[in-house]
Scaffold this motif. Sequence first.
Motif, PDB file in Angstrom:
ATOM      1  N   CYS A  84      -8.278   0.862   4.417  1.00 54.73           N
ATOM      2  CA  CYS A  84      -8.221   1.070   2.974  1.00 54.73           C
ATOM      3  C   CYS A  84      -9.277   0.225   2.255  1.00 54.73           C
ATOM      4  O   CYS A  84      -9.923   0.696   1.299  1.00 54.73           O
ATOM      5  CB  CYS A  84      -6.824   0.751   2.450  1.00 54.73           C
ATOM      6  N   LEU A 106      -6.254   1.881  -3.811  1.00 63.35           N
ATOM      7  CA  LEU A 106      -4.810   2.000  -4.006  1.00 63.35           C
ATOM      8  C   LEU A 106      -4.270   3.383  -3.646  1.00 63.35           C
ATOM      9  O   LEU A 106      -3.264   3.490  -2.931  1.00 63.35           O
ATOM     10  CB  LEU A 106      -4.459   1.631  -5.452  1.00 63.35           C
ATOM     11  N   PRO A 107      -4.894   4.489  -4.103  1.00 65.41           N
ATOM     12  CA  PRO A 107      -4.395   5.803  -3.655  1.00 65.41           C
ATOM     13  C   PRO A 107      -4.511   5.999  -2.150  1.00 65.41           C
ATOM     14  O   PRO A 107      -3.630   6.603  -1.530  1.00 65.41           O
ATOM     15  CB  PRO A 107      -5.278   6.793  -4.423  1.00 65.41           C
ATOM     16  N   TYR A 108      -5.590   5.485  -1.564  1.00 69.51           N
ATOM     17  CA  TYR A 108      -5.730   5.595  -0.113  1.00 69.51           C
ATOM     18  C   TYR A 108      -4.610   4.839   0.602  1.00 69.51           C
ATOM     19  O   TYR A 108      -4.043   5.335   1.582  1.00 69.51           O
ATOM     20  CB  TYR A 108      -7.093   5.052   0.312  1.00 69.51           C
ATOM     21  N   THR A 109      -4.309   3.650   0.118  1.00 71.67           N
ATOM     22  CA  THR A 109      -3.245   2.860   0.733  1.00 71.67           C
ATOM     23  C   THR A 109      -1.901   3.568   0.644  1.00 71.67           C
ATOM     24  O   THR A 109      -1.111   3.556   1.600  1.00 71.67           O
ATOM     25  CB  THR A 109      -3.158   1.483   0.058  1.00 71.67           C
ATOM     26  N   SER A 110      -1.626   4.203  -0.483  1.00 72.78           N
ATOM     27  CA  SER A 110      -0.359   4.931  -0.648  1.00 72.78           C
ATOM     28  C   SER A 110      -0.266   6.083   0.346  1.00 72.78           C
ATOM     29  O   SER A 110       0.771   6.278   0.994  1.00 72.78           O
ATOM     30  CB  SER A 110      -0.239   5.454  -2.080  1.00 72.78           C
ATOM     31  N   LEU A 111      -1.345   6.848   0.486  1.00 69.85           N
ATOM     32  CA  LEU A 111      -1.340   7.956   1.447  1.00 69.85           C
ATOM     33  C   LEU A 111      -1.302   7.452   2.881  1.00 69.85           C
ATOM     34  O   LEU A 111      -0.680   8.085   3.757  1.00 69.85           O
ATOM     35  CB  LEU A 111      -2.572   8.832   1.229  1.00 69.85           C
ATOM     36  N   TYR A 112      -1.937   6.318   3.128  1.00 71.15           N
ATOM     37  CA  TYR A 112      -1.926   5.735   4.472  1.00 71.15           C
ATOM     38  C   TYR A 112      -0.505   5.334   4.872  1.00 71.15           C
ATOM     39  O   TYR A 112      -0.047   5.640   5.982  1.00 71.15           O
ATOM     40  CB  TYR A 112      -2.863   4.536   4.501  1.00 71.15           C
ATOM     41  N   LEU A 113       0.191   4.649   3.983  1.00 73.61           N
ATOM     42  CA  LEU A 113       1.561   4.224   4.272  1.00 73.61           C
ATOM     43  C   LEU A 113       2.510   5.415   4.345  1.00 73.61           C
ATOM     44  O   LEU A 113       3.410   5.454   5.198  1.00 73.61           O
ATOM     45  CB  LEU A 113       2.033   3.235   3.209  1.00 73.61           C
ATOM     46  N   LEU A 114       2.328   6.395   3.468  1.00 71.34           N
ATOM     47  CA  LEU A 114       3.206   7.567   3.475  1.00 71.34           C
ATOM     48  C   LEU A 114       3.029   8.383   4.743  1.00 71.34           C
ATOM     49  O   LEU A 114       4.017   8.863   5.335  1.00 71.34           O
ATOM     50  CB  LEU A 114       2.908   8.421   2.239  1.00 71.34           C
ATOM     51  N   ASN A 122      -1.818   8.211  10.560  1.00 76.75           N
ATOM     52  CA  ASN A 122      -2.551   8.372   9.304  1.00 76.75           C
ATOM     53  C   ASN A 122      -3.122   9.789   9.216  1.00 76.75           C
ATOM     54  O   ASN A 122      -4.283  10.034   9.560  1.00 76.75           O
ATOM     55  CB  ASN A 122      -3.670   7.332   9.210  1.00 76.75           C
ATOM     56  N   ALA A 125      -4.327  10.388   4.501  1.00 85.31           N
ATOM     57  CA  ALA A 125      -5.473   9.739   3.861  1.00 85.31           C
ATOM     58  C   ALA A 125      -6.799  10.460   4.094  1.00 85.31           C
ATOM     59  O   ALA A 125      -7.646  10.480   3.198  1.00 85.31           O
ATOM     60  CB  ALA A 125      -5.577   8.283   4.324  1.00 85.31           C
TER      61      ALA A 125
END
Length: 222
Positions: A84, A106-114, A122, A125
Motif C-alpha cells: 500500500c 488509504l483506499p488501496y489499504t481498505s481493498l487490501y484488507l477486505l 489480495n 486491490a
Amino acid sequence: MAAGEEGSPLLPKQEESVKEENIPKQEEGAGWTVDGLPLGHGNVVGAPVSRSHWDSPLFACLGRNDEFCSSDLEVCLLGTVAPCMLYGSNVERLSLAPGTFANHCLPYTSLYLLGNFLFGWNCLAPWFSYPSRTAIRRKFNLEGSCEAFSRSCGCCGGTMEDDEQREQCESSCDFATHFFCHRCALCQEGRELRRRLPHPGFNGRSVLVMLPPVEQMMAREA
C-alpha cells in the motif's frame, strides 16, 4: 428550390468544393505521436516515435543485473511488506503533486484488507491499482506486454495497426499483470518512476542550510 439552395450561406459554393478536391488527402495510415505531432513520411518532426522498453524486467526484484541501486532494495521491501505504501508513493511521484499519497494509499489499504479478509488473498486491490501502470506506460511511451509478446513471437506482424485495439489489449494486459503478479508489477513501476522522476517533495525546491556562527576568540593583549 434549386435557386434557394444555391443562395444558402450554409452550403459551400461550387468553386470552393472544386478547390477542396485538388487538395491532397492525408493517408489513412497516418497517426499521431505521443506528443500530439502528426506522423508524416519523410518528416523528421512528425516521424513515428519508437516505443522504449522498461528500465528493468518484471521479475527483477533487485533491479537490473548490471547496476544495483539502494532504492531498488527499498522498493523490493516495500512491495513485499507494505504494498500500500509503495503504491501510494508511485502515484505521488507519477502525479508530481504532494498530498496524493493518502488519497490513494488509504483506499488501496481498505481493498487490501477486505480482499484478504473475504477471499484470503489480495484480489481486490489490483482492480484499483492497475490504471497506474497504464498511466506510466503512456507517459513514457513504454512498450506494453501485448506488443512485446506479438513482437517476440512474430504474430500480427509484430505491431497492431489499430491504435484503439492495441490500447484495449494493452490495458487488459496491465490488469492481468497486476492481478497475477501484483507485487512484482508495483516494484517494477516503482523502479521505473524513481529513475525517471524526482520525488514531488524535492521537485523545484531549494534547500536552505543554516550554518552555526563561527566562534570568535578575543585576542589576548600582549
